[in-house]
Enzyme design. Sequence first.
Site, PDB file in Angstrom:
ATOM      1  N   GLU A   1       0.616  -0.905  -0.202  1.00 36.88           N
ATOM      2  CA  GLU A   1      -0.166   0.052  -0.170  1.00 36.88           C
ATOM      3  C   GLU A   1       0.716   1.028  -0.047  1.00 36.88           C
ATOM      4  OE1 GLU A   1      -3.441   2.586   0.289  1.00 36.88           O
ATOM      5  OE2 GLU A   1      -3.239   0.022  -0.199  1.00 36.88           O
TER       6      GLU A   1
ATOM      7  N   TYR B   1      11.496   1.374  -9.835  1.00 39.89           N
ATOM      8  CA  TYR B   1      11.873   0.018  -9.228  1.00 39.89           C
ATOM      9  C   TYR B   1      11.404  -1.225 -11.080  1.00 39.89           C
ATOM     10  CZ  TYR B   1       8.418   2.136  -5.697  1.00 39.89           C
ATOM     11  OH  TYR B   1       7.542   2.361  -5.044  1.00 39.89           O
TER      12      TYR B   1
END
Length: 163
Positions: free
Chosen positions: A85, A133
């Site tokens: 989250e 990422y």
Amino acid sequence: MSNLVVRTATADDTSILFKFIIDLAIYEKAEHEVLATEQTIKASIFAENSHVFALICELDGVAVGSAIYFFNYSTWLAKSGLYLEDLYVMPEYRGKGAGVKLLKAMAKIAVEKDCARFEWSCLDWNTPSREFYHSLGAVAQEEWVGYRMTGKTLSNFAVDLTE
């Protein structure tokens, strides 16, 4: 040499988690959307039957980042997944391995829990995070569009189940 450690958050970490949530919201230009308080964080993340979990990353004993996650489910794979989250590392500690360490800790949890996926969302304008990422081997799922109902829209939609 610095000592970077990831550990499971406890109720004693509520105030630092709240600070990190606010700091992340400010970074994402959404501070006005935060309704969480220290009390609601403590009551939700650290409740006896909570389905939400948190990790704290410390550098030489100082909390410098956190990750909040939960488990979801893939019907196609018939397996759980781990959903990140929020990932936050204080700006002055970025580039020191805290983000990687938190992500690796969650990947390990996902593998230990036999999860099919480890996934998260990132704002489209957040180029530094997206590049980070990608550098780790994560793949953007750009064909999916997220939808959300909140507030009055959610309440109004839920009012009459007979329609």
